[in-house]
Motif scaffolding. Structure first.
Motif, mmCIF file in Angstrom:
data_model
loop_
_atom_site.group_PDB
_atom_site.id
_atom_site.type_symbol
_atom_site.label_atom_id
_atom_site.label_comp_id
_atom_site.label_asym_id
_atom_site.label_seq_id
_atom_site.Cartn_x
_atom_site.Cartn_y
_atom_site.Cartn_z
ATOM 1 N N GLY A 29 -3.665 8.916 -35.780
ATOM 2 C CA GLY A 29 -2.468 8.387 -35.959
ATOM 3 C C GLY A 29 -1.643 9.137 -36.931
ATOM 4 N N SER A 30 -0.230 8.756 -37.046
ATOM 5 C CA SER A 30 0.833 9.401 -37.787
ATOM 6 C C SER A 30 0.547 9.283 -39.197
ATOM 7 N N GLU A 31 -0.087 8.171 -39.637
ATOM 8 C CA GLU A 31 -0.623 7.973 -41.004
ATOM 9 C C GLU A 31 -1.412 8.932 -41.490
ATOM 10 N N ALA A 32 -2.202 9.379 -40.552
ATOM 11 C CA ALA A 32 -3.435 10.111 -41.101
ATOM 12 C C ALA A 32 -2.969 11.525 -41.292
ATOM 13 N N ILE A 33 -1.959 11.809 -40.283
ATOM 14 C CA ILE A 33 -1.129 13.177 -40.237
ATOM 15 C C ILE A 33 -0.730 13.465 -41.794
ATOM 16 N N ARG A 34 0.099 12.229 -42.275
ATOM 17 C CA ARG A 34 0.781 12.061 -43.391
ATOM 18 C C ARG A 34 -0.467 12.496 -44.436
ATOM 19 N N ILE A 37 -1.559 15.892 -44.840
ATOM 20 C CA ILE A 37 -0.559 16.750 -45.585
ATOM 21 C C ILE A 37 -0.609 16.719 -46.942
ATOM 22 N N LYS A 38 -0.603 15.477 -47.377
ATOM 23 C CA LYS A 38 -0.599 15.328 -48.846
ATOM 24 C C LYS A 38 -1.934 15.715 -49.377
ATOM 25 N N ALA A 39 -3.116 15.575 -48.916
ATOM 26 C CA ALA A 39 -4.352 16.120 -49.222
ATOM 27 C C ALA A 39 -4.479 17.665 -49.055
ATOM 28 N N LYS A 40 -3.452 18.163 -48.456
ATOM 29 C CA LYS A 40 -3.499 19.711 -48.296
ATOM 30 C C LYS A 40 -4.619 19.910 -47.224
ATOM 31 N N LYS A 41 -4.982 19.220 -46.149
ATOM 32 C CA LYS A 41 -5.784 19.417 -45.175
ATOM 33 C C LYS A 41 -5.266 20.083 -44.085
ATOM 34 N N LEU A 42 -3.785 19.831 -43.831
ATOM 35 C CA LEU A 42 -3.068 20.182 -43.080
ATOM 36 C C LEU A 42 -1.833 20.947 -43.836
ATOM 37 N N PRO A 43 -1.234 22.259 -43.387
ATOM 38 C CA PRO A 43 -0.338 22.713 -44.051
ATOM 39 C C PRO A 43 0.910 22.151 -43.762
ATOM 40 N N PRO A 44 2.168 22.365 -44.755
ATOM 41 C CA PRO A 44 3.474 21.687 -44.485
ATOM 42 C C PRO A 44 3.860 22.232 -43.220
ATOM 43 N N PRO A 45 4.722 21.143 -42.903
ATOM 44 C CA PRO A 45 5.386 21.707 -41.286
ATOM 45 C C PRO A 45 6.398 22.766 -41.513
ATOM 46 N N ASP A 46 6.532 23.634 -40.471
ATOM 47 C CA ASP A 46 7.508 24.670 -40.444
ATOM 48 C C ASP A 46 8.766 24.051 -39.919
ATOM 49 N N VAL A 47 8.881 23.190 -39.250
ATOM 50 C CA VAL A 47 10.066 22.613 -38.858
ATOM 51 C C VAL A 47 10.273 21.057 -39.435
ATOM 52 N N ALA A 48 11.251 20.775 -40.085
ATOM 53 C CA ALA A 48 11.227 19.328 -40.547
ATOM 54 C C ALA A 48 12.731 19.184 -40.253
#
Length: 69
Positions: A29-34, A37-48
């Motif tokens: 879900g979207s909350e997991a994606i958030r 990102i916070k845990a740095k398991k996913l890079p910050p978005p390129d487009v926001a």
């Protein structure tokens, strides 16, 4: 020099994967994606465009070790 067009190759396209599609592709879900990102398991978005409308280049996700498409 030979261009890609002259040999019939298609140029590579670094498309944007938006949050909704990323949720679908990863099965979370979207909350997991958030949280990722916070845990740095996913890079910050390129487009926001906004907090809800964000996306990543496919190359960014692949460079982070996230295998998609």
């Amino acid at each position: 020099m030979v261009s890609e067009e002259s040999v019939g190759a298609t140029p590579s396209v670094d498309r944007i994967i938006y949050r909704r599609e990323l949720c679908t592709l990863t099965g979370v879900g979207s909350e997991a994606i958030r949280r990722w990102i916070k845990a740095k398991k996913l890079p910050p978005p390129d487009v926001a465009i906004s907090q809800k409308t964000m996306g990543w280049r496919l190359s960014t996700l692949r460079a982070a070790g996230i295998g998609l498409v």
